[in-house]
Design a protein around this motif. Structure first.
Motif, PDB file in Angstrom:
ATOM      1  N   GLY A   1       0.785  -1.228   0.000  1.00  0.00           N
ATOM      2  CA  GLY A   1       0.000   0.000   0.000  1.00  0.00           C
ATOM      3  C   GLY A   1       0.817   1.278   0.000  1.00  0.00           C
ATOM      4  N   TRP A   2       1.994   1.243  -0.603  1.00  0.00           N
ATOM      5  CA  TRP A   2       2.854   2.427  -0.617  1.00  0.00           C
ATOM      6  C   TRP A   2       2.178   3.591  -1.345  1.00  0.00           C
ATOM      7  CZ3 TRP A   2       8.660   2.141  -2.567  1.00  0.00           C
ATOM      8  CH2 TRP A   2       9.331   3.304  -2.167  1.00  0.00           C
ATOM      9  N   LEU A   3       1.515   3.287  -2.465  1.00  0.00           N
ATOM     10  CA  LEU A   3       0.831   4.363  -3.197  1.00  0.00           C
ATOM     11  C   LEU A   3      -0.274   4.981  -2.344  1.00  0.00           C
ATOM     12  CD1 LEU A   3       0.570   5.935  -5.853  1.00  0.00           C
ATOM     13  CD2 LEU A   3      -1.045   4.179  -6.633  1.00  0.00           C
ATOM     14  N   ALA A   4      -1.010   4.149  -1.620  1.00  0.00           N
ATOM     15  CA  ALA A   4      -2.059   4.665  -0.730  1.00  0.00           C
ATOM     16  C   ALA A   4      -1.445   5.530   0.368  1.00  0.00           C
ATOM     17  CB  ALA A   4      -2.847   3.509  -0.123  1.00  0.00           C
ATOM     18  N   GLU A   5      -0.249   5.163   0.821  1.00  0.00           N
ATOM     19  CA  GLU A   5       0.435   5.963   1.838  1.00  0.00           C
ATOM     20  C   GLU A   5       0.741   7.353   1.289  1.00  0.00           C
ATOM     21  OE1 GLU A   5       3.494   4.396   4.820  1.00  0.00           O
ATOM     22  OE2 GLU A   5       4.782   5.276   3.284  1.00  0.00           O
ATOM     23  N   VAL A   6       1.194   7.418   0.041  1.00  0.00           N
ATOM     24  CA  VAL A   6       1.482   8.716  -0.580  1.00  0.00           C
ATOM     25  C   VAL A   6       0.198   9.538  -0.715  1.00  0.00           C
ATOM     26  CG1 VAL A   6       2.309   9.848  -2.683  1.00  0.00           C
ATOM     27  CG2 VAL A   6       3.520   7.854  -1.780  1.00  0.00           C
TER      28      VAL A   6
ATOM     29  N   GLY B   1      11.349   6.967  -3.874  1.00  0.00           N
ATOM     30  CA  GLY B   1      10.056   6.310  -3.946  1.00  0.00           C
ATOM     31  C   GLY B   1       8.896   7.278  -3.871  1.00  0.00           C
ATOM     32  N   TYR B   2       8.928   8.174  -2.938  1.00  0.00           N
ATOM     33  CA  TYR B   2       7.844   9.146  -2.799  1.00  0.00           C
ATOM     34  C   TYR B   2       7.811  10.079  -4.006  1.00  0.00           C
ATOM     35  CZ  TYR B   2       7.253   7.417   1.917  1.00  0.00           C
ATOM     36  OH  TYR B   2       7.014   6.596   2.991  1.00  0.00           O
ATOM     37  N   ARG B   3       8.968  10.541  -4.447  1.00  0.00           N
ATOM     38  CA  ARG B   3       8.985  11.445  -5.605  1.00  0.00           C
ATOM     39  C   ARG B   3       8.522  10.709  -6.862  1.00  0.00           C
ATOM     40  NH1 ARG B   3      14.566  10.893  -4.300  1.00  0.00           N
ATOM     41  NH2 ARG B   3      15.560   9.347  -5.638  1.00  0.00           N
ATOM     42  N   GLU B   4       8.900   9.421  -7.011  1.00  0.00           N
ATOM     43  CA  GLU B   4       8.478   8.661  -8.185  1.00  0.00           C
ATOM     44  C   GLU B   4       6.968   8.405  -8.163  1.00  0.00           C
ATOM     45  OE1 GLU B   4      12.830   8.033  -7.771  1.00  0.00           O
ATOM     46  OE2 GLU B   4      11.153   7.893  -6.357  1.00  0.00           O
ATOM     47  N   LEU B   5       6.426   8.120  -6.997  1.00  0.00           N
ATOM     48  CA  LEU B   5       4.983   7.879  -6.894  1.00  0.00           C
ATOM     49  C   LEU B   5       4.193   9.171  -7.079  1.00  0.00           C
ATOM     50  CD1 LEU B   5       4.979   5.248  -4.019  1.00  0.00           C
ATOM     51  CD2 LEU B   5       4.424   4.855  -6.424  1.00  0.00           C
ATOM     52  N   LEU B   6       4.739  10.279  -6.635  1.00  0.00           N
ATOM     53  CA  LEU B   6       4.097  11.568  -6.899  1.00  0.00           C
ATOM     54  C   LEU B   6       4.073  11.846  -8.398  1.00  0.00           C
ATOM     55  CD1 LEU B   6       5.530  13.871  -4.065  1.00  0.00           C
ATOM     56  CD2 LEU B   6       3.147  13.179  -4.373  1.00  0.00           C
ATOM     57  N   ALA B   7       5.172  11.546  -9.077  1.00  0.00           N
ATOM     58  CA  ALA B   7       5.219  11.742 -10.523  1.00  0.00           C
ATOM     59  C   ALA B   7       4.170  10.872 -11.222  1.00  0.00           C
ATOM     60  CB  ALA B   7       6.612  11.427 -11.057  1.00  0.00           C
ATOM     61  N   TYR B   8       3.977   9.650 -10.716  1.00  0.00           N
ATOM     62  CA  TYR B   8       2.955   8.766 -11.294  1.00  0.00           C
ATOM     63  C   TYR B   8       1.564   9.367 -11.098  1.00  0.00           C
ATOM     64  CZ  TYR B   8      -0.336   4.885 -11.570  1.00  0.00           C
ATOM     65  OH  TYR B   8      -1.417   4.103 -11.874  1.00  0.00           O
ATOM     66  N   LEU B   9       1.294   9.845  -9.893  1.00  0.00           N
ATOM     67  CA  LEU B   9      -0.020  10.428  -9.616  1.00  0.00           C
ATOM     68  C   LEU B   9      -0.266  11.683 -10.440  1.00  0.00           C
ATOM     69  CD1 LEU B   9      -0.153   9.966  -5.729  1.00  0.00           C
ATOM     70  CD2 LEU B   9      -1.492   8.725  -7.447  1.00  0.00           C
ATOM     71  N   GLU B  10       0.818  12.359 -10.816  1.00  0.00           N
ATOM     72  CA  GLU B  10       0.698  13.564 -11.635  1.00  0.00           C
ATOM     73  C   GLU B  10       0.624  13.240 -13.124  1.00  0.00           C
ATOM     74  OE1 GLU B  10       4.207  15.552 -10.346  1.00  0.00           O
ATOM     75  OE2 GLU B  10       3.334  16.213  -8.429  1.00  0.00           O
ATOM     76  N   GLY B  11       0.644  11.940 -13.463  1.00  0.00           N
ATOM     77  CA  GLY B  11       0.532  11.524 -14.851  1.00  0.00           C
ATOM     78  C   GLY B  11       1.797  11.657 -15.665  1.00  0.00           C
ATOM     79  N   GLN B  12       2.929  11.761 -14.994  1.00  0.00           N
ATOM     80  CA  GLN B  12       4.185  11.966 -15.712  1.00  0.00           C
ATOM     81  C   GLN B  12       4.776  10.668 -16.253  1.00  0.00           C
ATOM     82  OE1 GLN B  12       7.036  14.333 -13.503  1.00  0.00           O
ATOM     83  NE2 GLN B  12       5.422  15.575 -12.561  1.00  0.00           N
ATOM     84  N   CYS B  13       4.341   9.518 -15.717  1.00  0.00           N
ATOM     85  CA  CYS B  13       4.904   8.253 -16.152  1.00  0.00           C
ATOM     86  C   CYS B  13       3.908   7.128 -15.901  1.00  0.00           C
ATOM     87  CB  CYS B  13       6.230   7.963 -15.447  1.00  0.00           C
ATOM     88  SG  CYS B  13       6.160   8.153 -13.657  1.00  0.00           S
ATOM     89  N   SER B  14       4.133   6.000 -16.560  1.00  0.00           N
ATOM     90  CA  SER B  14       3.252   4.845 -16.405  1.00  0.00           C
ATOM     91  C   SER B  14       3.629   4.081 -15.132  1.00  0.00           C
ATOM     92  CB  SER B  14       3.384   3.920 -17.610  1.00  0.00           C
ATOM     93  OG  SER B  14       4.681   3.325 -17.637  1.00  0.00           O
ATOM     94  N   TRP B  15       2.786   3.120 -14.761  1.00  0.00           N
ATOM     95  CA  TRP B  15       3.080   2.325 -13.562  1.00  0.00           C
ATOM     96  C   TRP B  15       4.350   1.489 -13.731  1.00  0.00           C
ATOM     97  CZ3 TRP B  15       2.157   2.741  -8.728  1.00  0.00           C
ATOM     98  CH2 TRP B  15       2.373   1.649  -7.862  1.00  0.00           C
ATOM     99  N   PRO B  16       4.537   0.747 -14.848  1.00  0.00           N
ATOM    100  CA  PRO B  16       5.794   0.002 -15.000  1.00  0.00           C
ATOM    101  C   PRO B  16       7.022   0.916 -14.953  1.00  0.00           C
ATOM    102  CG  PRO B  16       4.174  -0.803 -16.561  1.00  0.00           C
ATOM    103  CD  PRO B  16       3.594   0.447 -15.947  1.00  0.00           C
ATOM    104  N   GLU B  17       6.915   2.094 -15.567  1.00  0.00           N
ATOM    105  CA  GLU B  17       8.038   3.036 -15.523  1.00  0.00           C
ATOM    106  C   GLU B  17       8.302   3.503 -14.095  1.00  0.00           C
ATOM    107  OE1 GLU B  17       7.598   5.189 -19.921  1.00  0.00           O
ATOM    108  OE2 GLU B  17       6.453   5.932 -18.204  1.00  0.00           O
ATOM    109  N   THR B  18       7.241   3.689 -13.333  1.00  0.00           N
ATOM    110  CA  THR B  18       7.379   4.123 -11.941  1.00  0.00           C
ATOM    111  C   THR B  18       8.092   3.067 -11.114  1.00  0.00           C
ATOM    112  OG1 THR B  18       5.364   5.441 -12.098  1.00  0.00           O
ATOM    113  CG2 THR B  18       6.119   4.850  -9.887  1.00  0.00           C
ATOM    114  N   VAL B  19       7.670   1.823 -11.260  1.00  0.00           N
ATOM    115  CA  VAL B  19       8.294   0.727 -10.495  1.00  0.00           C
ATOM    116  C   VAL B  19       9.775   0.619 -10.841  1.00  0.00           C
ATOM    117  CG1 VAL B  19       8.287  -1.754 -10.071  1.00  0.00           C
ATOM    118  CG2 VAL B  19       6.112  -0.528 -10.306  1.00  0.00           C
ATOM    119  N   GLN B  20      10.079   0.670 -12.144  1.00  0.00           N
ATOM    120  CA  GLN B  20      11.475   0.565 -12.565  1.00  0.00           C
ATOM    121  C   GLN B  20      12.299   1.733 -12.043  1.00  0.00           C
ATOM    122  OE1 GLN B  20      12.978  -2.006 -13.883  1.00  0.00           O
ATOM    123  NE2 GLN B  20      14.901  -0.867 -13.699  1.00  0.00           N
ATOM    124  N   ALA B  21      11.696   2.922 -12.022  1.00  0.00           N
ATOM    125  CA  ALA B  21      12.421   4.097 -11.522  1.00  0.00           C
ATOM    126  C   ALA B  21      12.741   3.951 -10.038  1.00  0.00           C
ATOM    127  CB  ALA B  21      11.594   5.359 -11.771  1.00  0.00           C
TER     128      ALA B  21
END
Length: 333
Positions: free
Chosen positions: A218-223, A242-262
């Motif tokens: 639930g890391w995304l839910a934590e963010v 991790g937090y900055r990458e998940l924020l970028a995902y929520l902002e639509g800057q990258c896909s989920w697979p790209e977020t995990v890899q980042a």
């Protein structure tokens, strides 16, 4: 003479928490977590904070001290750590330091590095530059002036990058040179330190597996919860791994697979920086956990702690390896 501190260090995902619990129980110790991100509340999953069940087995200190919009520096951390040490010893317990932050550990053991005080006008220039060009551009600036210091900091760690540049500009001397001189001084506390490591492929596999597990937990839910509480990128820990990458995902800057890899890539880079920092600290004996069952590793650590603490002059002469199975150069992270 003050009883030596017992210290476990190592990179993220190496297994410090799992090893520290039985070591602390055997030593009748309480754990002091020296981790710059675990100081913050509401950031349980993403900082790999010891689980409540683990905290129930051994008392932990230096967790959840700050709200995410609060700031702390090395001096304030040292004061908090010293208070925790005094508290543990006053109750007849032994402190076991478990460290992932080399900067905070060095500050606790060796004191703060003598350096010029903060210079507001210079900091403002550096802040404006970072706002216009990005913190990574500031990191590139540091890399040109002091590559060794730059290697210790993430490209988004604005606070420490600014401080390093500030010292360089005010003194005309590389920041890493100031650190080398400071490390030549003796420690404020005697200590026995064991560094935990693993062969590179195994550590990288553990990083990938732990990232997947943290996201599943639930890391995304934590963010999202942190955002709902009003904590955004203006809060320093929200820009951490991790937090900055998940924020970028929520902002639509990258896909989920790209977020995990980042996140996986950034965690590998963090592990490299941690090992680089810890290997510069003296008096650390390294243990490669690859191929070792946990009870065997714990027994070797306890044996080393007992043997080293009894060696005459160990604080000035000891530095070694627990076994011949230590990490080979080609396997180092």
């Amino acid at each position: 003479m003050t009883e030596p501190l017992t210290i476990l260090v190592g990179p993220t995902a190496v297994g410090k928490t799992a090893i520290s619990i039985p070591v602390a129980q055997a030593l009748q110790a309480e754990i002091l977590n020296v981790d710059s991100r675990q100081l913050y509340r509401h950031m349980q999953i993403g900082t790999a904070k010891p689980a409540l069940a683990e905290q129930a087995q051994v008392r932990h200190h230096l967790l959840d001290l700050l709200a995410p919009d609060q700031t702390i520096n090395a001096a304030a951390f040292v004061r908090a750590a010293e208070q925790a040490l005094e508290d543990v010893r006053n109750r007849g317990k032994h402190p076991l330091i478990v460290a992932g932050s080399g900067l905070y550990l060095q500050a606790l053991l060796y004191g703060l590095m003598p350096a010029p005080a903060a210079h507001a006008p210079l900091r403002e220039v550096l802040r404006v530059y970072a706002d216009r060009h990005g913190t990574p551009a500031l990191h590139c600036w540091l890399q040109r002036l002091d590559a060794e210091a730059a290697a210790d900091y993430h490209a988004h760690d604005r606070v420490r990058i600014v401080r390093a540049l500030e010292v360089i500009f005010l003194t005309g001397v590389p920041f890493s040179t100031h650190r080398h001189c400071h490390r030549q001084q003796g420690p404020r506390y005697p200590y026995v330190a064991v560094g935990l490591t693993r062969c590179r492929p195994e550590l990288y596999a553990r990083i990938a597996a732990r990232t997947e597990a943290m996201l599943a937990e639930g890391w995304l839910a934590e963010v999202k919860d942190l955002l709902s509480r009003g904590y955004d990128r203006s809060s320093h820990p929200m820009n951490s791994l991790g937090y900055r990458e998940l924020l970028a995902y929520l902002e639509g800057q990258c896909s989920w697979p790209e977020t995990v890899q980042a996140i996986v890539k950034a965690t590998r880079q963090l592990a490299k920086r941690q090992l680089t920092w810890f290997r510069k600290l003296p008096h650390i004996t390294w243990l490669n956990l690859s191929g070792l069952e946990e009870p065997v590793a714990v027994a070797q650590i306890l044996e080393q702690v007992q043997r080293t603490a009894l060696e005459p002059g160990f604080m000035t002469s000891h530095r070694g390896h627990l076994s011949s199975e230590d990490v080979a150069p080609q396997d180092r992270v």
